[in-house]
Write an enzyme that holds these catalytic residues in place. Structure first.
Site, PDB file in Angstrom:
ATOM      1  N   GLU A   1       0.885  -1.168   0.000  1.00  0.00           N
ATOM      2  CA  GLU A   1       0.000   0.000   0.000  1.00  0.00           C
ATOM      3  C   GLU A   1       0.914   1.207   0.000  1.00  0.00           C
ATOM      4  O   GLU A   1       1.515   1.535   1.030  1.00  0.00           O
ATOM      5  CB  GLU A   1      -0.871   0.010   1.260  1.00  0.00           C
ATOM      6  CG  GLU A   1      -1.914  -1.079   1.305  1.00  0.00           C
ATOM      7  CD  GLU A   1      -3.080  -0.790   0.392  1.00  0.00           C
ATOM      8  OE1 GLU A   1      -3.478   0.386   0.277  1.00  0.00           O
ATOM      9  OE2 GLU A   1      -3.586  -1.737  -0.227  1.00  0.00           O
TER      10      GLU A   1
ATOM     11  N   CYS B   1      -1.985   8.847   2.644  1.00  0.00           N
ATOM     12  CA  CYS B   1      -1.610   8.483   1.269  1.00  0.00           C
ATOM     13  C   CYS B   1      -2.698   8.875   0.291  1.00  0.00           C
ATOM     14  O   CYS B   1      -2.412   9.294  -0.818  1.00  0.00           O
ATOM     15  CB  CYS B   1      -1.221   7.018   1.175  1.00  0.00           C
ATOM     16  SG  CYS B   1      -2.312   5.924   2.058  1.00  0.00           S
TER      17      CYS B   1
END
Ligand code: ADP
Length: 469
Positions: free
Chosen positions: A241, A275
């Site tokens: 990720e 993110c």
């Protein structure tokens, strides 16, 4: 000052060396984290391997442990949230949400029933079963921005699927993970859950251990690529990720007053250290001035302060490296002719405070637009033709999230479907749907977390094929 030890084979273990962890809002030391030696990493992996057979054969016990972990976390929300605030910086109401999410995630997996096998054929000729098996020891390597939820999104499905885990938190925020490990210690058989702390070298050493069969990682693209390369030799499985550079597109019919607040939080929640925060804002030229003005007004009335101060809406950046990166990107944008409408420089005094910063006058070709800045800075870029905005949004090696803002949700949906990202929203950003897989396209990741696809990453399949004549 509190010292936090490692969790290895069901025991809290001291280390030869302890690292100070600093409060990014004040510079004061928060506590000390044990730094795992290579020997301790090997011990943790060996303990996880030993614990595997019994744990993988006890699905009901796994679910009971996860349910007990949820209860234990709820009993300690205040302490966990406060420690995340102290070492990471985010205001307490937001870290409490994080801990509530941790408990909810544990509850979700405690209740989840996944069939262990399916039968493909069962007749006089043959019996064919497809059986789900755990992968083995999972290394969970996590970042500093939202440390506990990102850990538990890995831990809970990995453990539920019958794997055992060695976790390695970020060196910037190890204390909350070590505290959590101590709280959960007695709820899992020895060796099922281990936590080693230390820097990237500890993470790399862990990831390279032969008994580690799956690496689940959240962090930077650079480290993700390195782990991917390092895993190749041994064909370890990987879930990555990674970063993003999310675009939000504001169409000409959007309601500026209604969207300014959610856009602001989509970009600046956790001071942009997410993110999938909005990192590029493309606005139809007809709305550019009013929307920029609304965002600047919102930024200017934002209360920045220590996360333990209930008035604080935003805390500091989590570490000095991050602050320096943001400063360098804004300085570079200035050199490229950017106009800074709010913020634009760090606050004086202790702490890594950088106010929400709105920037115009730059576009593609400037690092602040092209790269993931991971901070409280938002370049606002006008467009005339939505096709051009879509092309700019997609002209990125990242593909984590993207959003479209419009009164016409059907048109918004059609445009969102053309954006190259694993998450695509209309009139919102950041929302994570429970049960849905989350994953990045392109450089933003490999594989998924959550949902069925995320769960499946923690198992492999065996086809048992029994000839009956
Ligand atoms: P950041 O630069 O934002 O700290 P990283 O990707 O370096 O992001 O860090 C995320 C996590 O990865 C942290 O736990 C860090 O210690 C770990 N890490 C850093 N380098 C490596 C590496 N080469 N191998 C394994 N883990 C690493």
């Amino acid at each position: 000052m509190s010292r936090h030890d490692l969790l290895i084979d069901g025991q809290l273990q001291p280390a030869a060396t302890y690292d100070d962890v600093f409060d990014p809002a004040s510079g004061d030391a928060v506590g000390q984290a044990a730094r795992a030696s290579q020997e301790q990493v090997r011990q943790a992996v060996a303990a996880a391997a030993r614990a595997l057979p019994a744990w993988s054969g006890a699905p009901e016990a796994r679910r009971l442990s996860l349910a007990a972990a949820a209860t234990r976390v709820r009993e300690h929300v205040a302490a966990l949230a406060e420690l995340v605030t102290r070492e990471q910086g985010r205001p307490l109401q937001a870290t409490r949400q994080e801990i509530a999410g941790v408990a909810a995630t544990l509850d979700h997996y405690a209740a989840l029933e996944v069939p262990a096998e399916t039968t493909l054929q069962d007749d006089d000729e043959r019996r064919v079963r497809i059986v789900r098996r755990p992968l083995g020891v999972v290394a969970a390597i996590t970042p500093w921005n939202v440390p506990l939820i990102l850990l538990v999104l890995k831990l809970a499905p990995a453990l539920h699927a019958g794997n055992t885990v060695v976790a390695k938190p970020s060196e910037h925020t190890p204390l909350s993970t070590l505290l959590l490990a101590g709280l959960l210690r007695d709820l899992f058989p020895a060796g099922v859950l281990n936590v080693v702390a230390g820097d990237g070298a500890v993470g790399e050493y862990l990831a390279r251990q032969p008994a580690v069969r799956h690496i689940t990682f959240t962090g930077s693209v650079a480290t993700g690529k390195r782990l991917y390369a390092g895993a190749a030799d041994d064909l370890k499985r990987l879930t990555l990720e990674l970063g993003g550079n999310d675009a939000a597109l504001v169409l000409e019919d959007a309601d500026v007053e209604a969207i300014a607040e959610p856009l602001f939080w989509g970009a600046f929640w956790n001071s942009g250290q997410v993110c999938f925060a909005i990192k590029r804002l493309y606005v139809h030229a007809s709305l550019f001035e009013p929307l920029l003005a609304a965002l600047v007004a919102r930024a200017e009335r934002t209360h920045l302060g220590h996360g333990l101060d209930p008035r604080s809406e935003l805390g500091p950046l989590s570490n000095r490296q991050q602050l320096e990166r943001v400063e360098a990107l804004v300085d570079d944008a200035r050199r490229h002719g950017a106009r800074i409408h709010s913020g634009g420089r760090r606050l004086d005094g202790p702490g890594h405070f950088y106010p929400p910063t709105l920037v115009s006058g730059i576009g593609a070709g400037v690092a602040l637009v092209d790269e993931e800045q991971f901070g409280p800075v938002l370049p606002v870029i006008p467009f005339d033709d939505v096709e051009d905005a879509i092309a700019q949004a997609n002209a990125s090696p990242y593909g984590l999230g993207a959003s479209v803002w419009t009164r016409d949700t059907a048109r918004g949906e059609a445009i969102a479907a053309r954006l190259e990202s694993g998450l695509a929203w209309v009139n919102q950003h950041l929302h994570i749907q429970p049960g849905a897989p989350k994953g990045g396209h392109k450089w933003s990741g490999l594989g998924y977390e959550g949902g069925q696809r995320g769960y499946d990453a923690f198992s492999e399949l065996q086809v048992l094929n029994i000839a009956r004549r």
